[in-house]
Design a protein around this motif. Sequence first.
Motif, PDB file in Angstrom:
ATOM      1  N   GLU A 165       0.803  -1.226   0.000  1.00 48.98           N
ATOM      2  CA  GLU A 165       0.000   0.000   0.000  1.00 48.98           C
ATOM      3  C   GLU A 165       0.841   1.283   0.000  1.00 48.98           C
ATOM      4  OE1 GLU A 165      -2.347   0.463   3.570  1.00 48.98           O
ATOM      5  OE2 GLU A 165      -1.026  -0.916   4.673  1.00 48.98           O
ATOM      6  N   HIS A 166       2.150   1.194   0.296  1.00 50.50           N
ATOM      7  CA  HIS A 166       2.971   2.404   0.308  1.00 50.50           C
ATOM      8  C   HIS A 166       3.512   2.772  -1.082  1.00 50.50           C
ATOM      9  CE1 HIS A 166       6.025  -0.823   0.818  1.00 50.50           C
ATOM     10  NE2 HIS A 166       6.772  -0.026   0.071  1.00 50.50           N
ATOM     11  N   TRP A 167       3.248   1.933  -2.087  1.00 51.45           N
ATOM     12  CA  TRP A 167       3.728   2.228  -3.423  1.00 51.45           C
ATOM     13  C   TRP A 167       2.922   3.358  -4.063  1.00 51.45           C
ATOM     14  CZ3 TRP A 167       5.056  -2.673  -6.803  1.00 51.45           C
ATOM     15  CH2 TRP A 167       6.221  -3.275  -6.290  1.00 51.45           C
ATOM     16  N   SER A 168       3.526   3.964  -5.085  1.00 50.45           N
ATOM     17  CA  SER A 168       2.826   4.948  -5.897  1.00 50.45           C
ATOM     18  C   SER A 168       2.322   4.282  -7.172  1.00 50.45           C
ATOM     19  CB  SER A 168       3.762   6.104  -6.267  1.00 50.45           C
ATOM     20  OG  SER A 168       4.780   5.633  -7.145  1.00 50.45           O
ATOM     21  N   VAL A 169       1.515   5.012  -7.930  1.00 54.63           N
ATOM     22  CA  VAL A 169       1.027   4.498  -9.202  1.00 54.63           C
ATOM     23  C   VAL A 169       2.207   4.192 -10.135  1.00 54.63           C
ATOM     24  CG1 VAL A 169      -0.261   5.094 -11.290  1.00 54.63           C
ATOM     25  CG2 VAL A 169      -1.212   5.626  -9.042  1.00 54.63           C
ATOM     26  N   GLY A 170       3.227   5.054 -10.103  1.00 52.99           N
ATOM     27  CA  GLY A 170       4.407   4.830 -10.940  1.00 52.99           C
ATOM     28  C   GLY A 170       5.121   3.551 -10.562  1.00 52.99           C
ATOM     29  N   ASN A 171       5.246   3.266  -9.266  1.00 48.24           N
ATOM     30  CA  ASN A 171       5.867   2.016  -8.833  1.00 48.24           C
ATOM     31  C   ASN A 171       5.113   0.805  -9.375  1.00 48.24           C
ATOM     32  OD1 ASN A 171       6.466   3.554  -5.626  1.00 48.24           O
ATOM     33  ND2 ASN A 171       7.959   3.241  -7.280  1.00 48.24           N
ATOM     34  N   VAL A 172       3.801   0.880  -9.336  1.00 46.71           N
ATOM     35  CA  VAL A 172       2.978  -0.232  -9.811  1.00 46.71           C
ATOM     36  C   VAL A 172       3.176  -0.439 -11.313  1.00 46.71           C
ATOM     37  CG1 VAL A 172       0.623  -1.085 -10.110  1.00 46.71           C
ATOM     38  CG2 VAL A 172       1.267   0.070  -7.996  1.00 46.71           C
ATOM     39  N   LEU A 173       3.163   0.640 -12.076  1.00 44.45           N
ATOM     40  CA  LEU A 173       3.346   0.531 -13.533  1.00 44.45           C
ATOM     41  C   LEU A 173       4.713  -0.044 -13.876  1.00 44.45           C
ATOM     42  CD1 LEU A 173       1.726   3.898 -14.691  1.00 44.45           C
ATOM     43  CD2 LEU A 173       0.809   1.590 -15.011  1.00 44.45           C
ATOM     44  N   ASP A 174       5.748   0.417 -13.175  1.00 46.75           N
ATOM     45  CA  ASP A 174       7.091  -0.115 -13.424  1.00 46.75           C
ATOM     46  C   ASP A 174       7.173  -1.591 -13.075  1.00 46.75           C
ATOM     47  OD1 ASP A 174       7.883   2.391 -14.253  1.00 46.75           O
ATOM     48  OD2 ASP A 174       8.728   2.975 -12.301  1.00 46.75           O
ATOM     49  N   TYR A 175       6.504  -1.972 -12.009  1.00 49.74           N
ATOM     50  CA  TYR A 175       6.489  -3.378 -11.580  1.00 49.74           C
ATOM     51  C   TYR A 175       5.806  -4.246 -12.637  1.00 49.74           C
ATOM     52  CZ  TYR A 175       5.125  -7.490  -8.833  1.00 49.74           C
ATOM     53  OH  TYR A 175       4.914  -8.771  -8.376  1.00 49.74           O
ATOM     54  N   LEU A 176       4.677  -3.791 -13.149  1.00 51.03           N
ATOM     55  CA  LEU A 176       3.943  -4.565 -14.151  1.00 51.03           C
ATOM     56  C   LEU A 176       4.733  -4.711 -15.447  1.00 51.03           C
ATOM     57  CD1 LEU A 176       0.333  -3.082 -13.712  1.00 51.03           C
ATOM     58  CD2 LEU A 176       1.185  -5.282 -12.879  1.00 51.03           C
ATOM     59  N   ARG A 177       5.434  -3.648 -15.829  1.00 55.06           N
ATOM     60  CA  ARG A 177       6.180  -3.678 -17.094  1.00 55.06           C
ATOM     61  C   ARG A 177       7.537  -4.379 -16.969  1.00 55.06           C
ATOM     62  NH1 ARG A 177       4.984   2.752 -18.163  1.00 55.06           N
ATOM     63  NH2 ARG A 177       2.805   2.519 -18.858  1.00 55.06           N
ATOM     64  N   GLY A 178       8.036  -4.483 -15.752  1.00 57.32           N
ATOM     65  CA  GLY A 178       9.393  -5.001 -15.572  1.00 57.32           C
ATOM     66  C   GLY A 178       9.474  -6.465 -15.201  1.00 57.32           C
ATOM     67  N   HIS A 179       8.320  -7.148 -15.063  1.00 58.48           N
ATOM     68  CA  HIS A 179       8.348  -8.554 -14.669  1.00 58.48           C
ATOM     69  C   HIS A 179       7.510  -9.364 -15.656  1.00 58.48           C
ATOM     70  CE1 HIS A 179       9.557  -6.493 -10.981  1.00 58.48           C
ATOM     71  NE2 HIS A 179      10.095  -7.632 -10.575  1.00 58.48           N
ATOM     72  N   GLU A 180       8.176 -10.024 -16.577  1.00 52.60           N
ATOM     73  CA  GLU A 180       7.478 -10.768 -17.611  1.00 52.60           C
ATOM     74  C   GLU A 180       6.760 -12.002 -17.078  1.00 52.60           C
ATOM     75  OE1 GLU A 180      10.191 -11.746 -20.664  1.00 52.60           O
ATOM     76  OE2 GLU A 180      10.525  -9.663 -21.324  1.00 52.60           O
ATOM     77  N   GLU A 181       7.177 -12.496 -15.905  1.00 51.45           N
ATOM     78  CA  GLU A 181       6.577 -13.715 -15.383  1.00 51.45           C
ATOM     79  C   GLU A 181       5.207 -13.471 -14.742  1.00 51.45           C
ATOM     80  OE1 GLU A 181       8.839 -11.909 -11.949  1.00 51.45           O
ATOM     81  OE2 GLU A 181       9.104 -12.176 -14.113  1.00 51.45           O
ATOM     82  N   LEU A 182       4.801 -12.225 -14.601  1.00 52.95           N
ATOM     83  CA  LEU A 182       3.512 -11.915 -13.995  1.00 52.95           C
ATOM     84  C   LEU A 182       2.368 -12.382 -14.893  1.00 52.95           C
ATOM     85  CD1 LEU A 182       4.126  -8.291 -12.636  1.00 52.95           C
ATOM     86  CD2 LEU A 182       4.143 -10.432 -11.342  1.00 52.95           C
ATOM     87  N   THR A 183       1.252 -12.706 -14.276  1.00 56.52           N
ATOM     88  CA  THR A 183       0.076 -13.084 -15.046  1.00 56.52           C
ATOM     89  C   THR A 183      -0.380 -11.926 -15.928  1.00 56.52           C
ATOM     90  OG1 THR A 183      -2.200 -13.909 -14.907  1.00 56.52           O
ATOM     91  CG2 THR A 183      -1.497 -12.390 -13.189  1.00 56.52           C
ATOM     92  N   THR A 184      -0.954 -12.260 -17.057  1.00 60.62           N
ATOM     93  CA  THR A 184      -1.397 -11.219 -17.994  1.00 60.62           C
ATOM     94  C   THR A 184      -2.917 -11.065 -18.006  1.00 60.62           C
ATOM     95  OG1 THR A 184      -1.411 -12.858 -19.785  1.00 60.62           O
ATOM     96  CG2 THR A 184       0.593 -11.535 -19.494  1.00 60.62           C
ATOM     97  N   ASP A 185      -3.610 -11.953 -17.322  1.00 60.90           N
ATOM     98  CA  ASP A 185      -5.075 -11.902 -17.313  1.00 60.90           C
ATOM     99  C   ASP A 185      -5.569 -11.466 -15.939  1.00 60.90           C
ATOM    100  OD1 ASP A 185      -5.259 -12.825 -19.943  1.00 60.90           O
ATOM    101  OD2 ASP A 185      -5.064 -14.908 -19.286  1.00 60.90           O
ATOM    102  N   PHE A 186      -5.857 -10.194 -15.781  1.00 60.69           N
ATOM    103  CA  PHE A 186      -6.386  -9.693 -14.508  1.00 60.69           C
ATOM    104  C   PHE A 186      -7.099  -8.370 -14.760  1.00 60.69           C
ATOM    105  CE2 PHE A 186      -2.127  -8.069 -15.049  1.00 60.69           C
ATOM    106  CZ  PHE A 186      -2.178  -6.753 -14.601  1.00 60.69           C
ATOM    107  N   TRP A 187      -8.029  -8.047 -13.868  1.00 59.12           N
ATOM    108  CA  TRP A 187      -8.825  -6.825 -13.982  1.00 59.12           C
ATOM    109  C   TRP A 187      -8.550  -5.867 -12.823  1.00 59.12           C
ATOM    110  CZ3 TRP A 187     -10.403 -11.731 -14.838  1.00 59.12           C
ATOM    111  CH2 TRP A 187     -10.861 -12.043 -16.131  1.00 59.12           C
ATOM    112  N   GLU A 188      -8.135  -6.451 -11.711  1.00 57.28           N
ATOM    113  CA  GLU A 188      -7.882  -5.661 -10.509  1.00 57.28           C
ATOM    114  C   GLU A 188      -6.513  -5.986  -9.942  1.00 57.28           C
ATOM    115  OE1 GLU A 188     -12.031  -4.886  -8.203  1.00 57.28           O
ATOM    116  OE2 GLU A 188     -11.364  -6.967  -8.257  1.00 57.28           O
ATOM    117  N   ILE A 189      -5.962  -5.010  -9.261  1.00 58.65           N
ATOM    118  CA  ILE A 189      -4.724  -5.216  -8.508  1.00 58.65           C
ATOM    119  C   ILE A 189      -5.087  -5.195  -7.028  1.00 58.65           C
ATOM    120  CG2 ILE A 189      -2.541  -4.121  -7.844  1.00 58.65           C
ATOM    121  CD1 ILE A 189      -2.264  -3.202 -10.713  1.00 58.65           C
TER     122      ILE A 189
END
Length: 466
Positions: A165-189
């Motif tokens: 919960e202490h992350w910013s929106v930018g941290n979340v976007l960087d996390y999603l773009r920087g980890h290819e092993e993450l699931t690609t099918d989701f609607w909510e974080i």
Amino acid sequence: MSETEPPVPETDVAQLDEDDRLKPEYVRAVLDAVHDGDDEEARALVEPLHPADIADLFELTPHEDRADLANALTDLLDADVFAEMNDYVREDLIDALEPHQVADIAAELDTDDAVAIIEDMEPEDQREVLRALDPDDRAAIEEALSYGEETAGRLMQRELIAVPEHWSVGNVLDYLRGHEELTTDFWEIFVVDPAHKPVGTCQLSWILRCPRNIAIADVMKREQTLIPIDMDQEEVALRFQKYALISAAVVDPAGRLVGMITVDDIVHIIQQEAGEDVLRLSGAGDGDINEPILLTVRTRLTWLVVNLGTAILASSVVGLFQGEIAKFALLAVLMPIVSGMGGNAGTQTLAVVVRAIATNQLTDSNTVRMIVREFRIAAANGASLGIIIGVGTYVIFGNPSLAIVIAMAMVINNLIAGLSGVLIPVTLDRFDIDPAVSSAVFVTMMTDVMGFFSFLGLATLWGLGG
């Protein structure tokens, strides 16, 4: 067409009818190619199909031809096809595959779909498949299998996105773009605290529209519906339906986030549970046309034997009045009408009540009101039917006493049917017995016994057999 939907090939027009069902002539063409040993022709015909349509093709194929069809379409039998396939058909094909082939398919699927494939296998085959999986996949599937059948633990998938919960929106976007092993099918974080307990959710649309420097805690929605890991899948489906959920977090007894359930899984559950209740009321088991014949016979025969017992009980009531029936044969002609109409009325009430219980419409707070409501309906229907049958009996047979007796019996049996249709499923539900499974037998017994008893008893008291 939305961007997430796969394009429909133009050739599908020749394969599907106006209701999106595979045409019989298309199915025959594929099977003819398989029988002729022309695997290339079979693959060319099937390749344009959506995975769900390929699954339908196997379901429409006779049992004895499925193995040959599978051998011809080996390259097209991917994880998506198995995920869409009927359970019984899938079991047939899985039994014909080697453990490493099943493991390869399971590794491509989300955890919930992989569990659906593996859970019904024989223990030894199941162990071989698990040994062939990667350690991470094996651990996730073994954990899912440790939960009870038809629970959230079996239904959930472990592939999700969770951020602190202490992350910013930018941290979340960087996390999603920087980890290819993450699931690609989701609607909510899902947003979690340091103990990995969910504290909120954030839709992707919110994140994409917010500046990078905004704290995720300021964007997320704190109100959320959490699903206990041991919750029955029917209760899960009711929560999704009630709160219009797209996805929901699944938590363990300590409140930690362990998985998520998505609405696409719930659609299957709602369809499955709705169909189960209807089929259980009739004692037809799963009612799947792909179910093995011996299993179907065993399931249906069990309830038919129980019904035979209740029929014998009803006939024993008739035996008590055989003297009156012998003296006045019209009683034998008319008594099935009373019991039959009572059975129909009881079935109507039973269907309404079982559905109300299944959808949580019927609770402790409104049970008495439901009983009174159905009693009033039964009284109105019974009086109406009593008048109709009484007048009809008088017109046909010219016997006013017989007309009055059958009219009174019709009212009594309809009242019994209405009360039985409510009280029996409610009582079974209070004792944690599925009312959809057992209620119909008891309601039928009550309406048959009381129908015969009320009609023949009143006839005896009225002296019709004298």
